[in-house]
Scaffold this motif. Structure first.
Motif, PDB file in Angstrom:
ATOM      1  N   GLU A 148       2.939   1.654  -3.238  1.00  0.00           N
ATOM      2  CA  GLU A 148       2.101   2.156  -4.333  1.00  0.00           C
ATOM      3  C   GLU A 148       2.006   3.680  -4.295  1.00  0.00           C
ATOM      4  O   GLU A 148       1.884   4.328  -5.326  1.00  0.00           O
ATOM      5  N   LYS A 169      -4.781  10.432  -6.038  1.00  0.00           N
ATOM      6  CA  LYS A 169      -4.063   9.910  -7.183  1.00  0.00           C
ATOM      7  C   LYS A 169      -5.009   9.735  -8.366  1.00  0.00           C
ATOM      8  O   LYS A 169      -4.658  10.018  -9.507  1.00  0.00           O
ATOM      9  N   LYS A 170      -6.188   9.290  -8.056  1.00  0.00           N
ATOM     10  CA  LYS A 170      -7.175   9.084  -9.108  1.00  0.00           C
ATOM     11  C   LYS A 170      -7.554  10.425  -9.739  1.00  0.00           C
ATOM     12  O   LYS A 170      -7.705  10.529 -10.950  1.00  0.00           O
ATOM     13  N   LYS A 171      -7.652  11.424  -8.879  1.00  0.00           N
ATOM     14  CA  LYS A 171      -8.004  12.737  -9.378  1.00  0.00           C
ATOM     15  C   LYS A 171      -6.910  13.265 -10.301  1.00  0.00           C
ATOM     16  O   LYS A 171      -7.184  13.876 -11.331  1.00  0.00           O
ATOM     17  N   LEU A 173      -5.164   7.660  -2.339  1.00  0.00           N
ATOM     18  CA  LEU A 173      -5.468   6.978  -3.595  1.00  0.00           C
ATOM     19  C   LEU A 173      -6.499   7.772  -4.387  1.00  0.00           C
ATOM     20  O   LEU A 173      -6.418   7.859  -5.616  1.00  0.00           O
ATOM     21  N   VAL A 174      -7.422   8.337  -3.659  1.00  0.00           N
ATOM     22  CA  VAL A 174      -8.429   9.150  -4.325  1.00  0.00           C
ATOM     23  C   VAL A 174      -7.771  10.380  -4.946  1.00  0.00           C
ATOM     24  O   VAL A 174      -8.116  10.794  -6.047  1.00  0.00           O
ATOM     25  N   PHE A 227       0.837  -1.193   0.000  1.00  0.00           N
ATOM     26  CA  PHE A 227       0.000   0.000   0.000  1.00  0.00           C
ATOM     27  C   PHE A 227       0.877   1.250   0.000  1.00  0.00           C
ATOM     28  O   PHE A 227       0.692   2.160  -0.796  1.00  0.00           O
ATOM     29  N   HIS A 267      -4.661   6.120   3.456  1.00  0.00           N
ATOM     30  CA  HIS A 267      -4.386   5.566   2.133  1.00  0.00           C
ATOM     31  C   HIS A 267      -5.524   5.861   1.173  1.00  0.00           C
ATOM     32  O   HIS A 267      -5.316   6.234   0.037  1.00  0.00           O
ATOM     33  N   GLN A 268      -6.699   5.645   1.688  1.00  0.00           N
ATOM     34  CA  GLN A 268      -7.866   5.833   0.851  1.00  0.00           C
ATOM     35  C   GLN A 268      -7.893   7.246   0.279  1.00  0.00           C
ATOM     36  O   GLN A 268      -8.079   7.443  -0.915  1.00  0.00           O
TER      37      GLN A 268
END
Lengths: 255, 255
Positions: free
Chosen positions: A57, A90-92, A87-88, A54, A83-84
């Motif tokens: 990444e 990162k998605k953005k 990651l969000v 995690f 992390h969540q």
DNA sequence: AATTGACCTTAACGTTACGGTAAGCTTTAT
DNA sequence: ATAAAGCTTACCGTAACGTTAAGGTCAATT
């Protein structure tokens, strides 16, 4: 469940060499060594490896990961929640990059004229996590005061609204163009195809993987599923069918 | 527009050292060297750097990037379209990873009991691009026949439908729970809070960055914007207001 | 019982994509 | 005029492994 080094590697998608290296630097020690000198991993190691990956990444270096996981106050749940968020983020950022690619494509095709040099580099990865944030964790809020944090959050909220607004605008545009296109009666015409293209762009806002097949499949669903049909038929009678035909042509499913 | 090495670096978000290295390995040469020996970059180099970063983001090594960009048949437009697909793949993978984190959180909190070891490693990055794909590009379709490719696409379509189905199911669940919760009359009660939680999960399907603030903001919008209000009031009179109150409590905006 | 092939071990060197620093020249700002 | 900022080449350092060599172990098959 116990794993040999290769089994664990296959489970987690890393090489045996990587696990040996992780042993070497002390970030993931096997549960025990069997009589033949083989490394044997157990449940705790599986979970720890998951934690390691995690962080990896997110671009955290192994040395830092070790320190984080071995810190006395390490809280797995809190870490996962962080992390969540990351990651969000990162998605953005990926969304930005995808938008960048799309705009560059438009630019190359002469559909966009004003693409500045600085726009060309929007969305490329920066370090997502900074060390301080990792180290001080929740304390940052206390340290800098809630004001700063709230301001940041508000900014995000504004971005969301803006994004939502753009999506709404696009949806409206689809409807408007669809109405005009229906007046021409030709799904293959310029307006019909523009509708299909707008629809694709609208889709891309929420859909992860655009493919022509999926787009065409959705178009058919618009006709088959009465809820969708009802929505689009607000625009005019037979709008769902007209839209499907336009999209079929757009995606090359019909000539 | 002309750039010195640092200017270009700032524009693109890379260090001057990186640009010097790119010069050294011949992947990005400056347009010219000025009288003082300074590297000067022009428009073509800006665009080429953008291309380089696109590939780098996808994990392609610099040597391969050089070969790709310098190949005689290099087609920037086609490459960008492929990038788009790859980035979308990456985004999908990120979604998997986020789902993984969420499930692990649920697992830790005892809300999920069946999480297998192999599930724990879903979504971690693999190499997104393989060399053959890069080299042979469009030929792959001709080589393996459209059948193979179409099968792969169909699989994606199925996944999409499944995903869509899950989202629909969740939306239905929100509505059902909302109805039951309204019968209790208490937004702060168990059912009310469950509604808010389901709503959050439903949101997460389409929303990139969840924050409490944004969630609360949206809840207020449901009340203010008549289109949303009308949608939720199908469930029952005042449903939008009830949902907003539940979400306000859920997000900690009201006690 | 022997062999084969897949797996394991340590040990060592190689690689990629830069970061960092030194020593010195050039440009810009005050 | 002088300092700060930016540029140059050159070289050494690094993180996270990949790769190869040389050899021991295990399960299945002959």
């Amino acid at each position: 469940m116990e794993y040999t080094i290769k089994k664990l590697g296959q489970l987690a998608g890393v090489s045996a060499r990587t696990l040996r290296y992780y042993d070497e630097i002390g970030i993931l020690l096997p549960a025990r060594i069997n009589s033949a000198g083989y490394r044997i991993y157990g449940q705790a190691e599986v979970d720890r490896l998951q934690d390691i990956l995690f962080y990896r990444e997110l671009g955290v270096c192994l040395d830092d990961i070790k320190n984080i996981l071995d810190a006395p106050g390490y809280n797995r749940l809190a870490a996962l929640q962080k992390h969540q968020e990351k990651l969000v983020d990162k998605k953005k950022q990926l969304d930005l990059l995808i938008a960048n690619v799309e705009k560059t494509i438009d630019y190359l095709q002469g559909r966009t004229f004003n693409m500045s040099d600085s726009e060309k580099f929007i969305g490329f990865k920066k370090n997502l996590i900074n060390k301080n944030e990792l180290k001080y964790g929740g304390e940052i809020r206390a340290k800098y005061g809630d004001q700063t944090v709230d301001k940041a959050n508000q900014k995000i909220l504004l971005m969301k609204e803006e994004q939502y607004g753009e999506m709404e605008k696009l949806r409206q545009e689809v409807n408007d163009t669809l109405k005009m296109a229906m007046a021409t009666g030709d799904p293959a015409g310029e307006l019909g195809q523009k509708t299909a293209d707008l629809h694709r762009r609208w889709l891309s806002f929420t859909w992860a993987g655009y493919t022509k097949e999926a787009h065409a499949g959705l178009a058919q669903m618009y006709v088959d599923d009465e809820r969708f049909a009802a929505y689009y038929d607000q625009v005019g009678a037979g709008a769902a069918i007209f839209l499907r035909d336009a999209i079929f042509i757009y995606t090359g499913f019909m000539k």
